[in-house]
Design a protein around this motif. Structure first.
Motif, mmCIF file in Angstrom:
data_model
loop_
_atom_site.group_PDB
_atom_site.id
_atom_site.type_symbol
_atom_site.label_atom_id
_atom_site.label_comp_id
_atom_site.label_asym_id
_atom_site.label_seq_id
_atom_site.Cartn_x
_atom_site.Cartn_y
_atom_site.Cartn_z
ATOM 1 N N ASN A 39 25.782 113.077 34.777
ATOM 2 C CA ASN A 39 26.300 111.814 34.262
ATOM 3 C C ASN A 39 25.876 110.652 35.141
ATOM 4 N N LYS A 130 28.045 107.671 26.497
ATOM 5 C CA LYS A 130 28.943 108.803 26.740
ATOM 6 C C LYS A 130 28.547 109.702 27.898
ATOM 7 N N ASN A 131 27.438 109.481 28.518
ATOM 8 C CA ASN A 131 27.117 110.272 29.706
ATOM 9 C C ASN A 131 27.408 109.452 30.956
ATOM 10 N N LYS A 147 35.793 109.651 32.096
ATOM 11 C CA LYS A 147 34.536 110.078 31.462
ATOM 12 C C LYS A 147 34.539 109.475 30.068
ATOM 13 N N ASN A 149 34.081 108.760 26.329
ATOM 14 C CA ASN A 149 33.921 109.519 25.096
ATOM 15 C C ASN A 149 34.283 108.603 23.921
ATOM 16 N N ASP A 150 34.127 109.102 22.704
ATOM 17 C CA ASP A 150 34.382 108.289 21.513
ATOM 18 C C ASP A 150 35.829 107.802 21.447
#
Length: 168
Positions: A39, A130-131, A147, A149-150
């Motif tokens: 990431n 998203k990474n 982290k 994410n959607d």
């Protein structure tokens, strides 16, 4: 219509409560070293950034204000850093634009904030993919990460839309 961050965001009491209760995970530097293998890492805060750099973590974007509340330590300006103004309780369009510029360019960098850098997490979530892992300090608790994410992106979009709507 896609949301666009095109002016200062004033964080009201509802926004502060939302941010205070945002879901994060406590972590160690070793946790972030492992996450950095797959990431991009973005750090917010001087102590967090210093700890990650000292551990050899590759940081894509650093956002600092050159002070820490913990021990009133002053940090040094680094030549080549982008310098922006961001008053307390506000996410300035200047900070938003600089975050977008760095994230979209893919170039590693550092933003030094005159004012407060804490709220930078919001536009980072808005613009980062998203990474990406955002690492920051939680006062009197420790280091934490989010982290992307959607679900988190949707939460931030909804929060920003609500704040923009309340301005009218």
């Amino acid at each position: 219509m896609p949301l666009k961050l095109d002016h200062d965001i004033i964080i009201d009491s509802r926004g502060r409560e939302y941010i205070k209760n945002f879901k994060y995970s406590l972590c160690t530097v070793d946790d972030i070293k492992r996450l950095s293998l797959e990431n991009k890492i973005i750090s917010v805060g001087d102590v967090t950034t210093e700890n990650l750099k000292n551990a050899g973590v590759n940081i894509e974007l650093q956002i600092v204000d050159l002070v820490t509340k913990r021990d009133k330590k002053k940090f040094m300006h680094i030549q080549g850093s982008a310098i922006v103004s961001n008053p307390p309780g506000i996410i300035s369009v200047e900070l938003i634009d600089k975050i977008r510029e760095f994230i979209n360019s893919g170039i590693q960098g550092r933003i030094e904030v005159n004012g407060e850098e804490d709220l930078a997490v919001i536009p980072i979530i808005f613009y980062a993919d998203k990474n990406t892992v955002i690492v920051y300090g939680v006062p009197d608790i420790g280091m934490a990460y989010i982290k992307i994410n959607d679900d988190i992106k949707e939460e931030i979009n909804n929060m920003i839309m609500e704040m923009y709507k309340n301005e009218q």
